[in-house]
Design an enzyme around this catalytic site. Structure first.
Site, PDB file in Angstrom:
ATOM      1  N   ASP A 167       0.773  -1.087   0.192  1.00 32.85           N
ATOM      2  CA  ASP A 167       0.007  -0.121   0.034  1.00 32.85           C
ATOM      3  C   ASP A 167       1.106   1.328   0.111  1.00 32.85           C
ATOM      4  OD1 ASP A 167      -2.540   1.370   0.267  1.00 32.85           O
ATOM      5  OD2 ASP A 167      -1.944   1.461   2.468  1.00 32.85           O
ATOM      6  N   ASN A 417       6.566  -7.730   6.711  1.00 30.13           N
ATOM      7  CA  ASN A 417       5.413  -7.104   7.010  1.00 30.13           C
ATOM      8  C   ASN A 417       4.078  -7.812   6.452  1.00 30.13           C
ATOM      9  OD1 ASN A 417       3.894  -4.365   8.329  1.00 30.13           O
ATOM     10  ND2 ASN A 417       3.208  -4.765   5.914  1.00 30.13           N
ATOM     11  N   GLU A 418       3.252  -8.158   7.442  1.00 28.32           N
ATOM     12  CA  GLU A 418       2.112  -8.817   6.910  1.00 28.32           C
ATOM     13  C   GLU A 418       2.161  -9.865   6.041  1.00 28.32           C
ATOM     14  OE1 GLU A 418      -0.911  -5.895   6.090  1.00 28.32           O
ATOM     15  OE2 GLU A 418      -1.149  -5.260   8.358  1.00 28.32           O
ATOM     16  N   ASN A 472      -0.632  -5.585  13.490  1.00 27.77           N
ATOM     17  CA  ASN A 472      -1.230  -4.666  12.746  1.00 27.77           C
ATOM     18  C   ASN A 472      -2.806  -4.636  12.959  1.00 27.77           C
ATOM     19  OD1 ASN A 472       1.360  -4.042  12.104  1.00 27.77           O
ATOM     20  ND2 ASN A 472       1.086  -4.385   9.660  1.00 27.77           N
ATOM     21  N   TYR A 474      -6.664  -3.444  12.797  1.00 25.86           N
ATOM     22  CA  TYR A 474      -7.572  -2.254  12.342  1.00 25.86           C
ATOM     23  C   TYR A 474      -9.265  -2.346  12.760  1.00 25.86           C
ATOM     24  CZ  TYR A 474      -3.672  -0.348   9.723  1.00 25.86           C
ATOM     25  OH  TYR A 474      -2.373   0.277   9.617  1.00 25.86           O
ATOM     26  N   TYR A 478     -11.275  -1.099   9.463  1.00 28.24           N
ATOM     27  CA  TYR A 478     -11.511  -2.298   8.319  1.00 28.24           C
ATOM     28  C   TYR A 478     -12.530  -3.027   8.820  1.00 28.24           C
ATOM     29  CZ  TYR A 478      -7.439  -0.339   5.513  1.00 28.24           C
ATOM     30  OH  TYR A 478      -6.603   0.304   4.913  1.00 28.24           O
ATOM     31  N   GLU A 512       0.927  -1.385  14.235  1.00 22.66           N
ATOM     32  CA  GLU A 512      -0.036  -0.580  13.231  1.00 22.66           C
ATOM     33  C   GLU A 512      -1.437  -0.551  13.918  1.00 22.66           C
ATOM     34  OE1 GLU A 512      -0.509  -1.249   9.008  1.00 22.66           O
ATOM     35  OE2 GLU A 512       1.739  -1.550   8.726  1.00 22.66           O
TER      36      GLU A 512
HETATM   37  C1  BDP Z   1      -1.329  -2.618   6.466  1.00 22.95           C
HETATM   38  C2  BDP Z   1       0.051  -2.386   5.920  1.00 22.95           C
HETATM   39  C3  BDP Z   1       0.242  -0.919   5.385  1.00 22.95           C
HETATM   40  C4  BDP Z   1      -1.053  -0.391   4.928  1.00 22.95           C
HETATM   41  C5  BDP Z   1      -2.045  -0.259   6.031  1.00 22.95           C
HETATM   42  C6  BDP Z   1      -3.339   0.234   5.824  1.00 22.95           C
HETATM   43  O1  BDP Z   1       0.914  -2.732   6.649  1.00 22.95           O
HETATM   44  O2  BDP Z   1       1.406  -0.628   4.473  1.00 22.95           O
HETATM   45  O3  BDP Z   1      -0.858   0.912   4.512  1.00 22.95           O
HETATM   46  O4  BDP Z   1      -2.492  -1.667   6.423  1.00 22.95           O
HETATM   47  O5  BDP Z   1      -4.399  -0.328   5.177  1.00 22.95           O
HETATM   48  O6  BDP Z   1      -2.050  -3.550   5.716  1.00 22.95           O
HETATM   49  O7  BDP Z   1      -3.577   1.770   5.782  1.00 22.95           O
END
Ligand code: BDP
Length: 605
Positions: A167, A417-418, A472, A474, A478, A512
């Site tokens: 991203d 990462n991920e 990470n 959200y 999300y 994150e």
């Molecule tokens: C994670 C990623 C990061 C993205 C972020 C997002 O590690 O690079 O920018 O989410 O969705 O999946 O903002």
């Protein structure tokens, strides 16, 4: 061991480092005919472009911004006569993602991996006391055999475009400084340091590699320029009485001078600022100098207007001032090793860095953050090409650790990462990268990787590799955003309870979490994308962080808004910044500032 020295370029008694930054000639090579057309001796046209910088955002044409393929740079460099008899190197801070270098028409090296330095020995190809032509063919195509991962697609009109599995915009070019180095024939190649603190004193165990057999001398100076310790020999221990330690946001830097001696004559001299500190993970604690630290800060990007991912000394300065203002003490170099000057600044300012290699996009998806949470499996580590990818990944880890190991600011290595961790095939892959990092780092810094939303207890096969678990997450963005935030919190707590139940006895950090927010939008009551919602979201996540003792850090995504590939999920880039791309605060910055200034350094000790 790498075939060239990764030491930062410096002019000393015995060394010369001449910057080749400035305007270079530039052209695209849509037809891929550069070599055939003799461009290795000089490229056509008179187009000039700044180095260091990404090439994309200077131009007004879409075809240039979105270009994928080969492009060429050229610069004349004068080599002084008196340098004959020395070892000469061209040093590229980074060429994204791969480059072939020619001097006076002769190919001298190639390198793959766009975020780490490489050198080419030019001693025998340059003309002394004369001008020499440096030509570089760079290529920015994304593949699954190198990091970061993605695809390159061809449109019906024949043009290639980048399809990243990650991203951030595929900025590229000579994004960091280029140097011409003149070293003595026998020179300091590399060194390692490790620290032990005993009472008021410290021991520095060291190992120096040189290219010859003469004796080695080390002198350590304090900030007043007084000699703090001395030692002889390529490896041993330096004792520092009443050592001043390097601490979080209270850095003390010694100057280490390493010399190769031939009797009284100095054959080579190298200098670097170092900090005395230890770092380890013990139970659920992150210990710096034996004292617990709670991380607060950011996942960042090297990203700004006009220069893209190019290193910009002014942007760097502003970023550090903002991080100080907001009360941060750490950041992760998401999603690639940053410019070396940024680590030097972190050393000086006392920031903690989680240093990440460019292993991102290891999940087959053009919108990884969306498809990952669907539970989709892509068998990413079971491809025929996986062994090639692993080789490139390991090479990048070696380059990163060799480059960055002597920065006191670097406290951990983030090795992916991920990635997709739900298939058994990921396990042997992880095994190799984690083992390599352990073997290369004499300080044995904690290793980690950032876990994607679906890497949860029960499904994730790879978290046991991490010395420190980095999530990470959200929830509230999300997953169940806006009016469903109460459900997001419940799911978030449910997951954290599941981690707690595993009783891993390791520190957890949030590498994150965040919510896209438009600097222009206000709405009462809040809606997603408004400044009010970013604050509401943060209040929820902060409450969750405060409920679990094993959570030892929070690094919000992202420090600033940044450019991505365009699409329906992104409003001219990712807007999860606490600061705008122009480095001004959104409302949430004040909320974070209040929290981070109040939290003690050893919060949850
Ligand atoms: C994670 C990623 C990061 C993205 C972020 C997002 O590690 O690079 O920018 O989410 O969705 O999946 O903002």
């Amino acid at each position: 061991m790498l075939e060239y020295s990764m030491l930062y370029p410096r002019t000393t008694l015995s060394r010369r480092a001449v910057s080749l930054d400035g305007m270079w000639k530039f052209c695209l090579d849509e037809q891929e005919t550069g070599e055939k057309s003799g461009w290795t001796f000089g490229i056509p046209g008179n187009e000039l472009i700044p180095v260091p910088a990404s090439f994309q955002d200077f131009y007004t044409e879409k075809e240039i911004r979105d270009y994928a393929g080969d492009f060429w740079y050229e610069k004349d460099m004068f080599v002084p006569e008196e340098w004959e008899g020395r070892e000469l190197f061209l040093r590229f801070g980074a060429a994204t993602h791969r480059a072939v270098v020619y001097v006076n028409g002769t190919k001298i090296t190639e390198h793959e991996g766009g975020f780490l330095p490489f050198l080419a020995n030019v001693t025998r190809v340059v003309r002394y006391g004369a001008s020499n032509k440096v030509v570089v063919k760079v290529n920015n195509e994304l593949t699954v055999t190198n990091i970061p991962c993605g695809e390159t697609a061809r449109l019906a009109n024949g043009r290639k475009i980048s399809k990243p599995y990650f991203d951030f915009f595929n900025y590229s070019g000579l994004q960091r400084s280029v140097y011409l180095l003149a070293l003595p024939k026998e020179y300091i190649f590399d060194f390692d340091l490790n620290y032990e603190i005993s009472g008021k004193d410290a021991n520095i165990q060291y190992r120096v590699k040189t290219t010859g057999g003469h004796s080695v001398m080390l002198t350590l100076y304090d900030e007043e320029g007084r000699i703090a310790a001395q030692a002889k020999g390529t490896d041993g221990t330096m004792e520092v009485k009443n050592a001043r330690l390097w601490r979080v946001r209270d850095a003390y830097l010694y100057k280490l001078v390493i010399r190769i001696m031939d009797g009284e004559r100095i054959v080579d001299e190298y200098q670097q600022e170092i900090g005395i500190r230890t770092i380890e993970v013990k139970n659920t604690l992150i210990l710096l100098n034996g004292e617990p630290v709670y991380l607060r800060g950011f996942g960042k990007h090297e990203d700004s207007d006009i220069v893209g991912r190019g290193f910009h000394i002014g942007v760097m300065k502003r970023d550090f001032e903002l991080m100080k203002w907001i009360g941060a003490n750490s950041f992760r170099t998401a999603h690639y090793p940053y410019s070396e000057e940024i680590y030097q600044m972190a050393d000086r300012e006392g920031f903690l860095i989680i240093d990440e290699v460019a292993a991102v996009g290891m999940f087959e998806s053009l919108m990884n953050f969306m498809e990952a949470s669907t539970g989709k499996k892509t068998a990413f580590f079971e491809k025929e090409t996986t062994p090639v990818l692993l080789m490139a990944h390991k090479r990048a880890i070696e380059e990163m650790i060799t480059r960055d190991k002597n920065h006191p600011s670097v406290i951990a290595w983030s090795l992916l990462n991920e990635p997709e961790t739900t298939n058994e095939a990921a396990v042997p892959y992880f095994e190799e990268v984690f083992q390599l990092a352990r073997q290369l780092d004499v300080q044995k810094r904690p290793r980690t990787f950032a876990l994607i939303m679906n890497s949860v207890p029960g499904a994730c096969k790879c978290y046991p590799f991490s010395d420190m678990i980095a999530l990470n997450r959200y929830f509230g963005w999300y997953v169940k955003g806006g009016h469903e935030i109460a459900e997001a919190e419940a799911l978030f707590r449910k997951e954290m309870d599941a981690w707690k139940a595993l009783n891993l006895n390791k520190p957890f950090i949030f590498s994150e979490y965040g919510a896209d927010t438009l600097g222009s939008e206000h709405k009462l009551p809040s809606v997603m994308w408004s400044q009010e919602y970013q604050e509401e979201y943060l209040k929820m996540t902060n409450a969750v962080f405060d409920s679990y003792d094993f959570i030892k850090g929070e690094q919000i995504w992202n420090f600033a808004d940044f450019q991505t590939t365009e699409g329906i999920l992104r409003v001219n880039g990712n807007k999860k910044g606490v600061f705008t791309r122009q480095r001004q605060p959104k409302d949430a910055a004040y909320l974070l500032r209040k929290r981070w200034k109040e939290l003690p350094l050893d919060y949850k000790r």
